[in-house]
Design a protein around this motif. Structure first.
Motif, PDB file in Angstrom:
ATOM      1  N   LEU A 213      -6.783  -0.592   9.317  1.00  0.00           N
ATOM      2  CA  LEU A 213      -7.488   0.583   9.758  1.00  0.00           C
ATOM      3  C   LEU A 213      -7.974   0.624  11.178  1.00  0.00           C
ATOM      4  CD1 LEU A 213      -8.746   3.533   8.959  1.00  0.00           C
ATOM      5  CD2 LEU A 213     -10.666   2.246   8.206  1.00  0.00           C
ATOM      6  N   PRO A 214      -8.671  -0.583  11.824  1.00  0.00           N
ATOM      7  CA  PRO A 214      -8.977  -0.576  13.095  1.00  0.00           C
ATOM      8  C   PRO A 214      -7.853  -0.285  14.011  1.00  0.00           C
ATOM      9  CG  PRO A 214     -10.117  -2.501  11.880  1.00  0.00           C
ATOM     10  CD  PRO A 214      -9.003  -1.762  10.998  1.00  0.00           C
ATOM     11  N   VAL A 215      -6.712  -0.710  13.859  1.00  0.00           N
ATOM     12  CA  VAL A 215      -5.547  -0.593  14.542  1.00  0.00           C
ATOM     13  C   VAL A 215      -5.029   1.094  14.890  1.00  0.00           C
ATOM     14  CG1 VAL A 215      -3.404  -1.305  15.215  1.00  0.00           C
ATOM     15  CG2 VAL A 215      -4.809  -3.014  14.340  1.00  0.00           C
TER      16      VAL A 215
ATOM     17  N   ARG B  44      10.020  -0.260   4.767  1.00  0.00           N
ATOM     18  CA  ARG B  44      11.014  -0.876   5.863  1.00  0.00           C
ATOM     19  C   ARG B  44      10.901   0.261   6.950  1.00  0.00           C
ATOM     20  NH1 ARG B  44      13.707  -2.154   0.919  1.00  0.00           N
ATOM     21  NH2 ARG B  44      14.134  -4.367   0.723  1.00  0.00           N
ATOM     22  N   LYS B  45      11.084   1.676   6.702  1.00  0.00           N
ATOM     23  CA  LYS B  45      11.203   2.462   7.630  1.00  0.00           C
ATOM     24  C   LYS B  45      10.333   2.969   8.290  1.00  0.00           C
ATOM     25  CE  LYS B  45      15.834   2.234   7.467  1.00  0.00           C
ATOM     26  NZ  LYS B  45      16.504   1.770   8.737  1.00  0.00           N
ATOM     27  N   GLY B  46       9.173   2.936   7.459  1.00  0.00           N
ATOM     28  CA  GLY B  46       7.811   3.545   7.923  1.00  0.00           C
ATOM     29  C   GLY B  46       7.616   4.847   7.724  1.00  0.00           C
TER      30      GLY B  46
ATOM     31  N   ARG C 167       0.976  -1.273  -0.108  1.00  0.00           N
ATOM     32  CA  ARG C 167       0.149   0.112   0.114  1.00  0.00           C
ATOM     33  C   ARG C 167       0.863   1.120   0.009  1.00  0.00           C
ATOM     34  NH1 ARG C 167      -3.731  -0.267   4.743  1.00  0.00           N
ATOM     35  NH2 ARG C 167      -1.790   0.369   5.955  1.00  0.00           N
ATOM     36  N   GLY C 168       1.821   1.399   0.792  1.00  0.00           N
ATOM     37  CA  GLY C 168       2.612   2.265   0.798  1.00  0.00           C
ATOM     38  C   GLY C 168       3.411   2.852  -0.333  1.00  0.00           C
TER      39      GLY C 168
ATOM     40  N   THR D 163       1.748   4.081  10.831  1.00  0.00           N
ATOM     41  CA  THR D 163       0.808   3.143  10.134  1.00  0.00           C
ATOM     42  C   THR D 163       1.114   2.202   9.381  1.00  0.00           C
ATOM     43  OG1 THR D 163       0.710   4.844   8.300  1.00  0.00           O
ATOM     44  CG2 THR D 163      -0.698   5.323  10.078  1.00  0.00           C
ATOM     45  N   LYS D 164       2.484   2.072   9.183  1.00  0.00           N
ATOM     46  CA  LYS D 164       3.041   1.060   8.392  1.00  0.00           C
ATOM     47  C   LYS D 164       2.500  -0.441   8.648  1.00  0.00           C
ATOM     48  CE  LYS D 164       6.815  -1.238   8.957  1.00  0.00           C
ATOM     49  NZ  LYS D 164       8.265  -1.240   9.258  1.00  0.00           N
TER      50      LYS D 164
END
Length: 537
Positions: free
Chosen positions: A499-501, A369-371, A190-191, A494-495
Motif C-alpha cells: 500500500l505505501p508504494v 502475471r499480466k497485472g 490478493r489479485g 498495483t500488482k
C-alpha cells in the motif's frame, strides 16, 4: 405440488453439489500458483479456499444469479401484471405501459443495490466483514418470501419490493466480499482471490440462466419459485460462513485484537504467521492509529487521495455504462434485435453467461502475471472493437443472410472481453489503493456509482434498442474507448505492490508539479511473500 417439490429438491441438490465441487475448483484454479509451496510446508490450504467459496456462494453469486433469472419469466410476469390490473381496476394496459412497469421491476434492483452500497460501509465498520455478510441474508430471505407469495397474493408490488431487497443484498455483498477477500488473502494471491468474486458473479449468471430454462423453473406455473430460488445459496452461506475467521486486518486495525489477528492468519495461511506479513499490518495500524474511519464526503476533500477516488469512480461507472450487465437484463430484446428466433433465445442466453464465466477464469489465471492495468485496459479495447463490429453486423442483417450469426458472435465476444478484465479488476481496486480507514467509504462511493449507472442503463436500455436499433451499441463502445484511454494514461499498476508504494505512485499525480510533496515518494518495490515451512496450527 409433487412436481414443484421435485424441482426444489433438484435445485437444492444441484446447489450443494456446486458447493462441494467449488472447493476443488478453487484449490486447483485460484490458488494454483502456490499449491507447491503448501505441499512443501505441509500447511492446510483448505481454510482460505472454503472461506472464498462460502462467502461468494451467498455473496457475489447472488448478484449474477439475480441478474439472470429475470430474463426467463419476462412474458409470464408481464401477463401477471396485466391480469392484476384487469382484476383490480378492470383496465387493460397498453403494451408500452406493461413494458414500463416491467422495466421498473427489473431496474429497481439497481436502486436497492445503491441503498445496499451506502449502508455497506457502516455495517462493515460496526459488524466486521464476516458478520456483515451473514446479516445481509436477512434482506435475501425476506425478498425470497415476498417473491414466493406474490402470485398467491395477486400482487406485482410484492415482486417490486422483493427486487429492492434483493438489490440491497447484492449491493452489500458486492462491496463487502471483495474487501473481505482482499484483507484475508496473502499479497501474492490478493489479485486471484479477490477476482474470485467476479468468477462467482459469472457463475451465478450461468446458474440463473440454467435454472430459468422452461424445463426447470422458467415455465409459467413455476416463475415465482424461480424468483425465490435465490434463498438456497443464502442458506448455504448461513450454515458455513460462521466456521471461518474474520478478516485479519479488521481484527488488528479496527478492533486492536492482535491475538485474534494472529490466529486468523494462522488458520488462513495453514502455517505459523510470517513476520513480514504481520509487520505490514502492524505498520498500517500504526499509521491509522487514532484515526476514525472516513466518511464518504470526507474523501472528496482529501487531496492525498484525489486521483485514487477519481479512478475508482471512473472505473466503477464504466463497468455499468459499457452496457454488459444490461444484456443479462434484456437478453430477449438484444437477441431478438440481432435476428435470433424467439424459441432459441433462452438457450443462447446461457452462452452469454458461459462466456463471462470462462473469461473470468482466464483473467484469474493471468492477473498475477499480466497485472491489473493490462487486463483492465485490454478488456475495454476489445469491447470497443466488438461494439464496432456489432454495429456493422446489425446494419447489414437484412441484406446478408449470415449477419445475424455475426451479431450473436459479437455479443458473446463483447461479454468475453468484459470478463477478461473489467468484471473482476474493478472490484479489486479499492482494496489495493485505499488504506483501512478510507476503504469502507471508498467502496461505498464505488458501489454507489456502479449501482446508479446500472439503474440508468437498465431503464434506458430497452428504449435504446428500440430507438437506435442498429446503432444501439455505439454509446457503449464510446464508453469503452474512453475507459481504455483513462486506464492507459492515468491508472498505475498495483500488482504485487504494498500500500505505501501504491500510495507513493498516486502521490505523484495528486501533487503533480509540487516537488517538495513529491520528494517523499518511495522507490517501487515488490514483496511476493516468504515461504513458511512451519506446520504448527
Amino acid at each position: 405440488m409433487s412436481r414443484v417439490r421435485a424441482q426444489g429438491g433438484i435445485t437444492a441438490s444441484f446447489s450443494c453439489g456446486i458447493f462441494i465441487d467449488a472447493k476443488d475448483f478453487l484449490c486447483r484454479l485460484l490458488l494454483h500458483e502456490t499449491c507447491f509451496h503448501w505441499q512443501e510446508r505441509k500447511g492446510n490450504s483448505w481454510t482460505l479456499v472454503l472461506l472464498v467459496t462460502s462467502a461468494a456462494i451467498g455473496g457475489t453469486l447472488q448478484y449474477g444469479y439475480n441478474l439472470a433469472i429475470m430474463n426467463a419469466p419476462t412474458v409470464f410476469i408481464q401477463n401477471f401484471i396485466n391480469e392484476t390490473f384487469l382484476e383490480r381496476w378492470d383496465m387493460q394496459l397498453q403494451d408500452y405501459q406493461v413494458t414500463l412497469i416491467w422495466t421498473i421491476i427489473v431496474s429497481i434492483f439497481s436502486f436497492g443495490g445503491f441503498a445496499g452500497a451506502l449502508i455497506a460501509g457502516p455495517m462493515t465498520i460496526h459488524l466486521g466483514r464476516k458478520k456483515c455478510l451473514l446479516f445481509n441474508n436477512v434482506f435475501l430471505m425476506t425478498a425470497a418470501l415476498l417473491a414466493l407469495t406474490s402470485r398467491a397474493a395477486r400482487s406485482f408490488e410484492m415482486i417490486l419490493i422483493s427486487r429492492v431487497l434483493v438489490g440491497i443484498n447484492a449491493g452489500i455483498s458486492m462491496n463487502v466480499q471483495p474487501m473481505y477477500f482482499g484483507e484475508s488473502a496473502p499479497k501474492h494471491l490478493r489479485g486471484a482471490v479477490s477476482l474470485s468474486s467476479a468468477v462467482y458473479t459469472a457463475f451465478g449468471v450461468v446458474l440463473g440462466q440454467v435454472v430459468g430454462l422452461r424445463e426447470i423453473l422458467g415455465s409459467e406455473p413455476c416463475w415465482h419459485y424461480l424468483l425465490a430460488s435465490n434463498a438456497i445459496p443464502g442458506l448455504i452461506q448461513l450454515l458455513t460462513l460462521p466456521l471461518f475467521p474474520e478478516s485479519p486486518r479488521y481484527l488488528l486495525i479496527d478492533r486492536g485484537d492482535k491475538e485474534a489477528c494472529i490466529n486468523a492468519l494462522r488458520r488462513l495461511r495453514g502455517c505459523e504467521v510470517q513476520s513480514s506479513e504481520l509487520d505490514e499490518i502492524l505498520q498500517e495500524q500504526a499509521e491509522t492509529k487514532g484515526l476514525r474511519p472516513s466518511q464518504p464526503w470526507e474523501l472528496f476533500t482529501d487531496r492525498n487521495i484525489r486521483w485514487q477516488l477519481i479512478s475508482v469512480m471512473v472505473i466503477s461507472s464504466a463497468m455499468q455504462l459499457c452496457g454488459n450487465d444490461s444484456i443479462y437484463f434484456y437478453a430477449f430484446y438484444v437477441f431478438k434485435e440481432a435476428g435470433i428466433p424467439e424459441e432459441m433465445i433462452q438457450y443462447i442466453t446461457i452462452g452469454t453467461g458461459a462466456c463471462e464465466f470462462t473469461a473470468c477464469i482466464m483473467c484469474n489465471l493471468l492477473i498475477e502475471r499480466k497485472g491489473r492495468r493490462f487486463m483492465l485496459m485490454g478488456g475495454y479495447v476489445l469491447m470497443t472493437g466488438w461494439a464496432i463490429v456489432f454495429t456493422i453486423a446489425l446494419s447489414f442483417e437484412h441484406k446478408v443472410s449470415w449477419m445475424p450469426y455475426l451479431s450473436m458472435v459479437c455479443i458473446f465476444t463483447y461479454i468475453l472481453s468484459f470478463g477478461m478484465g473489467p468484471a473482476g479488476v474493478t472490484g479489486l481496486l479499492p482494496t489495493e489503493i485505499f488504506n483501512q480507514t478510507a476503504r469502507p467509504a471508498a467502496y461505498m462511493i464505488a458501489g454507489s456509482m456502479m449501482w446508479l449507472n446500472l439503474f440508468v442503463v437498465g431503464m434506458i436500455f430497452p428504449f435504446l434498442v428500440s430507438e437506435f436499433r442498429q446503432f444501439c451499441f455505439v454509446p457503449f463502445g464510446a464508453v469503452c474507448l474512453v475507459s481504455a484511454l483513462y486506464v492507459g494514461l492515468v491508472l498505475p499498476e498495483t500488482k504485487g505492490k504494498t500500500l505505501p508504494v501504491i500510495t507513493s505512485e498516486f502521490h505523484k499525480l495528486n501533487f503533480k508539479g509540487n516537488e517538495k510533496q513529491g520528494a517523499s515518494a518511495t522507490q517501487t518495490h515488490y514483496q511476493l511473500g516468504e515461504v513458511c515451512y512451519s506446520t504448527s496450527l
